[in-house]
Design a protein around this motif. Structure first.
Motif, PDB file in Angstrom:
ATOM      1  N   ARG A   1       0.832  -1.212   0.000  1.00 38.97           N
ATOM      2  CA  ARG A   1       0.000   0.000   0.000  1.00 38.97           C
ATOM      3  C   ARG A   1       0.860   1.254   0.000  1.00 38.97           C
ATOM      4  NH1 ARG A   1      -3.829  -1.911   4.811  1.00 38.97           N
ATOM      5  NH2 ARG A   1      -1.764  -2.425   5.547  1.00 38.97           N
ATOM      6  N   ARG A   2       1.893   1.280   0.825  1.00 38.27           N
ATOM      7  CA  ARG A   2       2.739   2.472   0.898  1.00 38.27           C
ATOM      8  C   ARG A   2       3.389   2.746  -0.459  1.00 38.27           C
ATOM      9  NH1 ARG A   2       7.949   3.005   4.712  1.00 38.27           N
ATOM     10  NH2 ARG A   2       8.314   1.039   3.694  1.00 38.27           N
ATOM     11  N   GLY A   3       3.847   1.717  -1.135  1.00 41.80           N
ATOM     12  CA  GLY A   3       4.458   1.890  -2.454  1.00 41.80           C
ATOM     13  C   GLY A   3       3.491   2.463  -3.469  1.00 41.80           C
ATOM     14  N   LEU A   4       2.246   2.033  -3.401  1.00 42.01           N
ATOM     15  CA  LEU A   4       1.229   2.541  -4.319  1.00 42.01           C
ATOM     16  C   LEU A   4       0.908   4.009  -4.021  1.00 42.01           C
ATOM     17  CD1 LEU A   4      -0.269   1.382  -6.691  1.00 42.01           C
ATOM     18  CD2 LEU A   4      -2.116   0.720  -5.156  1.00 42.01           C
ATOM     19  N   VAL A   5       0.872   4.376  -2.745  1.00 45.32           N
ATOM     20  CA  VAL A   5       0.641   5.773  -2.374  1.00 45.32           C
ATOM     21  C   VAL A   5       1.797   6.640  -2.882  1.00 45.32           C
ATOM     22  CG1 VAL A   5       0.399   7.373  -0.435  1.00 45.32           C
ATOM     23  CG2 VAL A   5      -0.762   5.175  -0.363  1.00 45.32           C
TER      24      VAL A   5
ATOM     25  N   GLY B   1      -6.901  14.862 -20.034  1.00 46.71           N
ATOM     26  CA  GLY B   1      -5.915  15.267 -19.025  1.00 46.71           C
ATOM     27  C   GLY B   1      -6.435  15.109 -17.603  1.00 46.71           C
ATOM     28  N   PHE B   2      -7.667  15.566 -17.360  1.00 46.90           N
ATOM     29  CA  PHE B   2      -8.222  15.443 -16.015  1.00 46.90           C
ATOM     30  C   PHE B   2      -8.607  14.003 -15.692  1.00 46.90           C
ATOM     31  CE2 PHE B   2      -8.536  20.057 -16.103  1.00 46.90           C
ATOM     32  CZ  PHE B   2      -8.114  20.347 -14.813  1.00 46.90           C
ATOM     33  N   SER B   3      -8.956  13.219 -16.691  1.00 45.27           N
ATOM     34  CA  SER B   3      -9.254  11.802 -16.448  1.00 45.27           C
ATOM     35  C   SER B   3      -8.005  11.065 -15.972  1.00 45.27           C
ATOM     36  CB  SER B   3      -9.791  11.143 -17.718  1.00 45.27           C
ATOM     37  OG  SER B   3     -11.022  11.729 -18.086  1.00 45.27           O
ATOM     38  N   VAL B   4      -6.886  11.322 -16.620  1.00 47.74           N
ATOM     39  CA  VAL B   4      -5.621  10.716 -16.177  1.00 47.74           C
ATOM     40  C   VAL B   4      -5.278  11.214 -14.774  1.00 47.74           C
ATOM     41  CG1 VAL B   4      -3.132  10.579 -16.610  1.00 47.74           C
ATOM     42  CG2 VAL B   4      -4.747  10.335 -18.500  1.00 47.74           C
ATOM     43  N   ALA B   5      -5.493  12.498 -14.515  1.00 50.43           N
ATOM     44  CA  ALA B   5      -5.216  13.050 -13.183  1.00 50.43           C
ATOM     45  C   ALA B   5      -6.058  12.353 -12.117  1.00 50.43           C
ATOM     46  CB  ALA B   5      -5.473  14.555 -13.168  1.00 50.43           C
ATOM     47  N   MET B   6      -7.316  12.069 -12.409  1.00 48.09           N
ATOM     48  CA  MET B   6      -8.184  11.398 -11.433  1.00 48.09           C
ATOM     49  C   MET B   6      -7.764   9.947 -11.204  1.00 48.09           C
ATOM     50  SD  MET B   6     -10.263  13.492 -10.072  1.00 48.09           S
ATOM     51  CE  MET B   6      -8.852  14.577 -10.077  1.00 48.09           C
ATOM     52  N   ILE B   7      -7.281   9.291 -12.252  1.00 47.90           N
ATOM     53  CA  ILE B   7      -6.772   7.923 -12.092  1.00 47.90           C
ATOM     54  C   ILE B   7      -5.550   7.936 -11.179  1.00 47.90           C
ATOM     55  CG2 ILE B   7      -5.623   6.020 -13.307  1.00 47.90           C
ATOM     56  CD1 ILE B   7      -7.536   6.677 -15.692  1.00 47.90           C
ATOM     57  N   LEU B   8      -4.655   8.892 -11.398  1.00 48.43           N
ATOM     58  CA  LEU B   8      -3.465   9.004 -10.542  1.00 48.43           C
ATOM     59  C   LEU B   8      -3.833   9.387  -9.114  1.00 48.43           C
ATOM     60  CD1 LEU B   8      -1.043  10.728 -13.063  1.00 48.43           C
ATOM     61  CD2 LEU B   8      -1.147   8.305 -12.416  1.00 48.43           C
ATOM     62  N   PHE B   9      -4.841  10.250  -8.971  1.00 47.11           N
ATOM     63  CA  PHE B   9      -5.305  10.611  -7.632  1.00 47.11           C
ATOM     64  C   PHE B   9      -5.872   9.380  -6.924  1.00 47.11           C
ATOM     65  CE2 PHE B   9      -8.808  11.877  -4.842  1.00 47.11           C
ATOM     66  CZ  PHE B   9      -8.081  12.585  -3.894  1.00 47.11           C
ATOM     67  N   ALA B  10      -6.643   8.571  -7.636  1.00 46.12           N
ATOM     68  CA  ALA B  10      -7.199   7.353  -7.046  1.00 46.12           C
ATOM     69  C   ALA B  10      -6.091   6.379  -6.663  1.00 46.12           C
ATOM     70  CB  ALA B  10      -8.182   6.699  -8.016  1.00 46.12           C
ATOM     71  N   MET B  11      -5.058   6.304  -7.492  1.00 46.77           N
ATOM     72  CA  MET B  11      -3.924   5.436  -7.187  1.00 46.77           C
ATOM     73  C   MET B  11      -3.271   5.864  -5.874  1.00 46.77           C
ATOM     74  SD  MET B  11      -0.376   4.877  -9.289  1.00 46.77           S
ATOM     75  CE  MET B  11      -1.136   4.292 -10.769  1.00 46.77           C
ATOM     76  N   HIS B  12      -3.265   7.150  -5.616  1.00 44.77           N
ATOM     77  CA  HIS B  12      -2.665   7.695  -4.403  1.00 44.77           C
ATOM     78  C   HIS B  12      -3.627   7.607  -3.215  1.00 44.77           C
ATOM     79  CE1 HIS B  12      -0.519  10.477  -1.790  1.00 44.77           C
ATOM     80  NE2 HIS B  12      -1.631  11.172  -1.686  1.00 44.77           N
ATOM     81  N   ALA B  13      -4.864   7.983  -3.411  1.00 39.61           N
ATOM     82  CA  ALA B  13      -5.808   8.128  -2.302  1.00 39.61           C
ATOM     83  C   ALA B  13      -6.457   6.816  -1.870  1.00 39.61           C
ATOM     84  CB  ALA B  13      -6.886   9.141  -2.675  1.00 39.61           C
ATOM     85  N   ALA B  14      -6.718   5.907  -2.790  1.00 35.27           N
ATOM     86  CA  ALA B  14      -7.438   4.684  -2.434  1.00 35.27           C
ATOM     87  C   ALA B  14      -6.700   3.850  -1.385  1.00 35.27           C
ATOM     88  CB  ALA B  14      -7.740   3.868  -3.682  1.00 35.27           C
ATOM     89  N   PRO B  15      -5.423   3.544  -1.573  1.00 38.65           N
ATOM     90  CA  PRO B  15      -4.747   2.750  -0.541  1.00 38.65           C
ATOM     91  C   PRO B  15      -4.310   3.587   0.670  1.00 38.65           C
ATOM     92  CG  PRO B  15      -3.235   3.152  -2.343  1.00 38.65           C
ATOM     93  CD  PRO B  15      -4.578   3.724  -2.745  1.00 38.65           C
ATOM     94  N   GLN B  16      -4.380   4.905   0.542  1.00 34.69           N
ATOM     95  CA  GLN B  16      -3.906   5.775   1.619  1.00 34.69           C
ATOM     96  C   GLN B  16      -4.703   5.583   2.905  1.00 34.69           C
ATOM     97  OE1 GLN B  16      -4.347   9.959   0.849  1.00 34.69           O
ATOM     98  NE2 GLN B  16      -2.666  10.477   2.212  1.00 34.69           N
ATOM     99  N   ALA B  17      -6.006   5.460   2.824  1.00 32.03           N
ATOM    100  CA  ALA B  17      -6.828   5.308   4.026  1.00 32.03           C
ATOM    101  C   ALA B  17      -6.474   4.025   4.770  1.00 32.03           C
ATOM    102  CB  ALA B  17      -8.302   5.329   3.649  1.00 32.03           C
TER     103      ALA B  17
END
Length: 146
Positions: free
Chosen positions: A3-7, A36-52
Motif C-alpha cells: 500500500r505504501r508503495g502505491l501511495v 488530461g483530467f481523467s488521467v489526473a483522477m486515475i493518478l489521484f485514485a492510485m494515491h488516495a485509495a490505498p492511503q486510508a
C-alpha cells in the motif's frame, strides 16, 4: 505492490502529471482537457485509495480513530485552503502557471520523502510502544463497591 508503495507511486506520478495536464488545458480543446483530467483522477485514485487503509494501519488501535480524524482533517484544511491560494499567488507573481505546477511536484516529492520514513504498519513501531509502556506505571485496580 504494498500500500505504501502505491501511495508513493501515485503521488510522484500525480506531481509529474501536472506539467502535461497544464499543456492539455492550455490547448483549450475540450477533448484534451477531459483526457488530461481523467488521467489526473486515475493518478489521484492510485494515491488516495490505498492511503486510508495504509494510514489506519500505522496507528495503534487505541488512538486510530482520533489520529486519523485529526490528521486527515488537518491535512485537508491546510491542503484544501492553502494550496489553491498559494498556486494563484505564485502564478500572479511569476506570470506563469508552470511555477505553480513545480510547487505541486515539490509537495509530491516531500510527501514521498515522508512516506519513505513511515513504517509499513504499526507493527514497525512496536519497539516505541514497548519503550513507552516500560516507563509507565501499571494501572491501579479499583476494588468493586459492594
Amino acid at each position: 505492490m504494498a500500500r505504501r508503495g502505491l501511495v508513493i507511486l501515485g503521488a510522484l506520478l500525480g506531481g509529474v502529471w501536472m506539467f502535461p495536464l497544464l499543456m492539455l488545458v492550455r490547448s483549450e480543446q475540450p477533448v484534451w482537457i477531459v483526457i488530461g483530467f481523467s488521467v489526473a483522477m486515475i493518478l489521484f485514485a492510485m494515491h488516495a485509495a490505498p492511503q486510508a487503509a495504509y494510514l489506519a494501519d500505522i496507528y495503534p488501535s487505541e488512538v486510530r480513530f482520533s489520529a486519523l480524524a485529526f490528521t486527515t482533517n488537518a491535512g485537508g484544511l491546510i491542503g484544501g485552503a492553502l494550496a489553491p491560494i498559494t498556486a494563484d499567488r505564485i502564478a500572479e507573481v511569476t506570470g506563469s502557471v508552470w511555477w505553480a505546477a513545480a510547487v505541486v511536484l515539490g509537495v509530491a516529492i516531500l510527501s514521498c520523502t515522508c512516506l519513505v520514513f513511515l513504517p509499513d504498519s504499526f507493527h514497525g513501531l512496536r519497539g516505541l510502544d514497548r519503550a513507552r509502556s516500560e516507563h509507565e506505571p501499571e494501572a491501579a485496580t479499583v476494588p468493586a463497591k459492594a
